[in-house]
Each structure stands twice: as structure tokens, then as C-alpha cells.
Scaffold this active site. Structure first.
Site, short mmCIF file in Angstrom:
data_model
loop_
_atom_site.label_atom_id
_atom_site.label_comp_id
_atom_site.label_asym_id
_atom_site.label_seq_id
_atom_site.Cartn_x
_atom_site.Cartn_y
_atom_site.Cartn_z
N LYS A 170 0.89 -0.86 0.15
CA LYS A 170 0.12 0.30 -0.57
C LYS A 170 0.99 1.13 -0.09
CE LYS A 170 -4.47 -1.17 1.91
NZ LYS A 170 -4.06 -3.02 2.19
N GLU A 225 -9.98 6.82 3.57
CA GLU A 225 -10.50 5.79 4.36
C GLU A 225 -9.50 4.83 5.09
OE1 GLU A 225 -10.36 6.23 1.07
OE2 GLU A 225 -9.56 3.78 0.69
N SER A 279 1.88 -9.95 -1.10
CA SER A 279 1.16 -8.70 -0.99
C SER A 279 1.49 -7.59 0.32
CB SER A 279 -0.11 -8.64 -0.91
OG SER A 279 -0.93 -8.85 -0.51
C1 LIG Z 1 -5.15 -4.34 1.64
C2 LIG Z 1 -4.43 -5.30 1.66
C3 LIG Z 1 -4.39 -6.22 0.32
C4 LIG Z 1 -6.20 -5.98 -0.26
O1 LIG Z 1 -6.26 -4.89 -1.43
P1 LIG Z 1 -6.65 -4.66 -3.21
O2 LIG Z 1 -6.13 -3.40 -2.88
O3 LIG Z 1 -6.98 -5.82 -3.53
O4 LIG Z 1 -4.46 -4.77 -3.09
C5 LIG Z 1 -4.21 -6.65 -0.37
N1 LIG Z 1 -3.16 -7.69 0.94
C6 LIG Z 1 -2.49 -7.42 1.84
C7 LIG Z 1 -1.65 -7.46 2.05
C8 LIG Z 1 -3.16 -5.88 1.92
O5 LIG Z 1 -3.01 -4.42 3.18
#
Ligand SMILES: *Cc1c(COP(=O)(O)O)cnc(C)c1O
Length: 394
Positions: A89, A111, A377
Site C-alpha cells: 500500500k 478511509e 502483498s
Molecule cells: C489492503 C491489502 C490487500 C487488499 O487490497 P488490494 O487493493 O486488493 O491490493 C491485500 N493484501 C494486503 C497485505 C493488504 O494490506
């Protein structure tokens, strides 16, 4: 580029800017300037430098030997979990704060659901010395205490959203209301590839650094700059959009998004938007959306707060519609098992969101000579309590 946004802000049938008239000036200001800013040398210099020295990029592309042995294929993990603040993010919030500065904004709103985007926003506001207000559902404030404390430590004000189910979509409504009331000095940092045009495109461009690096790293490691598969979990879809971006026009690469199947797609407790959703409008764009017969948004459910969203970004609705990407549901149970497996085989505890992508290895049946890239992610520190409780109850 049939999979990127067109001049009018659409991906095929999806996207656009469905906003109240009072938001026109804000959105138009952004729309009229974002490409000029992002493409300027001055912006790119600041963005690249911060990604390198502050975020810690490039993140490694790690060959996961034991996962590869288990599934008899070649699994690479793109380590977004190693970014500062623990997830992808921050790529987006760094980009947007630099845009906000160039637009002369002094006040930032955001948000947040699980608090990850709130923390990433509070972080860049501290970095730039800008005022930061994060809207968060009252229920989420109670269940995500460590992230609320992080935001406060970073100097942000966390404002509870008291309407509706007091979760993410209500926080988003509050943020939009704030933006309408403060059109001059405020920039709204949206946390995924959702919202009115140009947000989905802008966020995708900032996250595209993920696939740009995968290309270079694969070329160096295996002698070709693309994998056979890219796997990524999909909440709003920003980490998936970033991991897919530079492969969209290469049909040799199969793009697979994993959604929250929750307690099962037919259980009434999931966030499997491509299966259950219909075309509708939420938070300023036309996309696929979980809704009742008469168009009321259905309350989504997932064990992972980051996937607990009733829609997906318009780019993914289009990739689904054109069959350029596949989307599959992964249940809570499958995700939790995959989180444990990744921890035990690789020494990497993934976020529960991310574990949904890892879980698909069970079903993918990739060949021994094929290359699978999983976008890792985020890291699972924030989820330890949830993991432990889950396995204790088994
Ligand atoms: C917020 C988050 C997501 C989901 O958000 P996307 O916009 O779909 O990427 C996925 N993995 C992690 C670790 C997150 O913090």
C-alpha cells in the site's frame, strides 16, 4: 492498450466518475493534472528516490524452493511484505502524497478498513509534514487496535464512522463527505484501484512498479522477462493491478486474481465479487458489485479485513468481462492453511489476504517447467492473533 483506461475514464463498460456535482471541482482538478504530474521528470525523480531509500525497493523476487518442491513447479514470491509498513500500500500513498504536494494541498484524508491503508497514509503525511485525518468504521477501530495506535503515534487523527455497519464502506462515505466540504486544501488518498476516474488508473500506475520489477528480475534469474502465471489476491484490486500491469498485453502470461470465498460462496458470508456481483455503482465508479435484487449493497465477509469489500476495481471487472484474467474464490479455511504452509515451508508468515493467493497453488496444477509468480502483498504480523485463534480452535 485495450486493458488500460481510455480517455473517458473507462475500462470497457466499467469505470467512469459517478460523483455528486459538489465533487466535480476536486475530481476535475485531479483528472486534469495527474498525468502531467506523474510523467514529469521532477515527480519521477522524487518518487523513485523515495521508493528506493524510504520504502526499500526493489523488493526481492524470491525463488521459494520448498513450495516449488511441494507443488512440483517453480514458485517465485514477489516480496511486497518487505516494504516499509509491511505491504504494497505504501507504493500508492508515496505516489499520491507527491501528487497532493504538487497540487498545493495541505490536508490529507483517507478511509481505512483494516487500518493498513490508514497506516500507509499516516506514514507519508508524517514524512511530508501534512495534516492527516483517517476515517475508520467504529467496529473496525475496535477490532484493529494496533493499527489505530500506529496511526496516532504517527500524528494522524482517526475519526470513527458511526453510520451503517460502521465498517469500510461507511468510512469511505464519511471521507467523501469531508472532501465535498473541503474542496480547496484537501486531497483524498484512496487506497485501492477503486473510486471515480482518475483514481483507479492513478493507483494502478503507482503499483505498476511491482510488475516492472518482476520483469527485470525474471530476466536476470531465468533469462525471460515474463512468467507463465501471476497470482494475486483481490480486495479492491490494487496489488493485483500492480502485479498484472506490465503483463496485460502479453497473452502468454495467465493472470489470476483470488477473491475471498469466506465461509463458502453460497454461504451468504463471502466477498467473491466476480461470482456474486452484478454491474452497479459504488464509491464513484461503475463496476461489479455484490448487491441485492433492488440494488442494496450486500455486507461482505472475509476473515481477512483487507479483502472484506463488496466490489472490485473497474480494471478487474473489465479483465473478468473480457476473460483476460481469471478470478477464483478461496475460502477462509483454504487461506488459513496456506498461511500456515507458507510459514512452515518458507519461514515467511504472509498476511491472511496474501494467503488467499498462496492457497491457489493447490488448484493450479502448474507444470514442472512453468514459472508461477505470487505477489506476496503483505506480512502477517497484524494477523498473528487471528491465525493462532483459528488453529487453537481446530
Ligand atoms: C489492503 C491489502 C490487500 C487488499 O487490497 P488490494 O487493493 O486488493 O491490493 C491485500 N493484501 C494486503 C497485505 C493488504 O494490506
Amino acid at each position: 492498450m485495450q486493458y488500460t483506461v481510455n480517455q473517458r475514464g473507462y475500462y470497457g463498460k466499467f469505470g467512469g466518475a459517478y460523483i455528486p456535482e459538489m465533487l466535480y471541482p476536486n475530481v476535475e482538478e485531479l483528472e486534469g493534472n495527474y498525468l502531467k504530474i506523474i510523467n514529469s521528470q521532477d515527480f519521477q525523480q522524487d518518487f523513485q528516490q523515495l521508493l528506493r531509500d524510504y520504502v526499500g525497493r526493489p523488493t526481492p523476487l524470491y525463488f521459494a524452493k520448498r513450495l516449488s518442491e511441494k507443488y512440483n513447479t517453480n514458485v517465485y514470491l514477489k516480496r511486497e511484505d518487505l516494504n516499509h509498513t509491511g505491504a504494497h500500500k505504501i507504493n500508492n500513498t508515496i505516489g499520491q502524497i507527491l501528487v497532493a504536494k504538487r497540487l498545493g494541498k495541505t490536508r490529507i484524508i483517507a478511509e481505512t478498513g483494516a487500518g493498513q491503508h490508514g497506516v500507509a497514509t499516516a506514514t507519508v503525511c508524517a514524512l511530508m509534514g501534512l495534516q492527516c485525518i483517517v476515517y475508520m468504521g467504529k467496529v473496525d477501530i475496535e477490532r484493529q487496535k494496533p493499527n489505530v495506535e500506529r496511526m496516532k503515534m504517527l500524528g494522524a487523527e482517526v475519526r470513527p464512522a458511526l453510520s451503517g455497519s460502521q465498517t469500510l464502506k461507511d468510512a469511505t462515505n464519511e471521507a467523501i463527505r469531508d472532501w465535498i466540504n473541503n474542496p480547496i486544501d484537501t486531497h483524498y488518498i484512496i487506497g485501492s484501484v477503486v473510486g471515480p476516474h482518475p483514481y483507479p488508473d492513478m493507483v494502478a500506475r503507482f503499483q505498476a512498479v511491482i510488475s516492472e520489477e518482476i520483469k527485470q528480475q525474471l530476466l536476470f534469474k531465468v533469462g525471460r522477462d515474463y512468467p507463465d502465471y501471476v497470482l494475486a489476491c483481490v480486495g479492491g484490486g490494487s496489488n493485483a493491478a500492480g502485479a498484472f500491469y506490465h503483463f496485460l498485453d502479453n497473452p502468454k502470461v495467465k493472470l489470476i486474481g483470488l477473491e475471498a470465498g469466506g465461509k463458502g460462496v453460497n454461504s451468504g458470508h463471502s466477498a467473491a465479487t466476480t461470482i456474486l456481483g452484478k454491474t452497479g455503482i459504488l464509491h464513484g465508479s461503475k463496476s461489479l458489485l455484490m448487491q441485492t435484487e433492488d440494488g442494496q449493497v450486500v455486507e461482505p465477509y472475509s476473515i481477512s479485513a483487507g479483502l472484506d469489500y463488496p466490489g472490485i476495481g473497474p480494471i478487474h471487472a473489465h479483465l473478468f468481462d473480457t476473460q483476460r484474467a481469471e478470478f477464483h474464490p478461496i475460502t477462509d479455511e483454504e487461506a488459513m492453511q496456506a498461511g500456515l504452509l507458507c510459514s512452515r515451508l518458507e519461514g515467511i508468515i504472509p498476511a491472511i489476504e496474501t494467503a488467499h493467493a498462496v492457497a491457489y497453488l493447490e488448484k493450479l496444477k502448474a507444470k514442472p517447467n512453468e514459472i508461477v509468480v505470487i505477489n506476496l502483498s503483505g506480512r502477517g504480523d497484524k494477523d498473528l492473533q487471528t491465525y493462532i485463534k483459528w488453529f487453537e480452535e481446530k
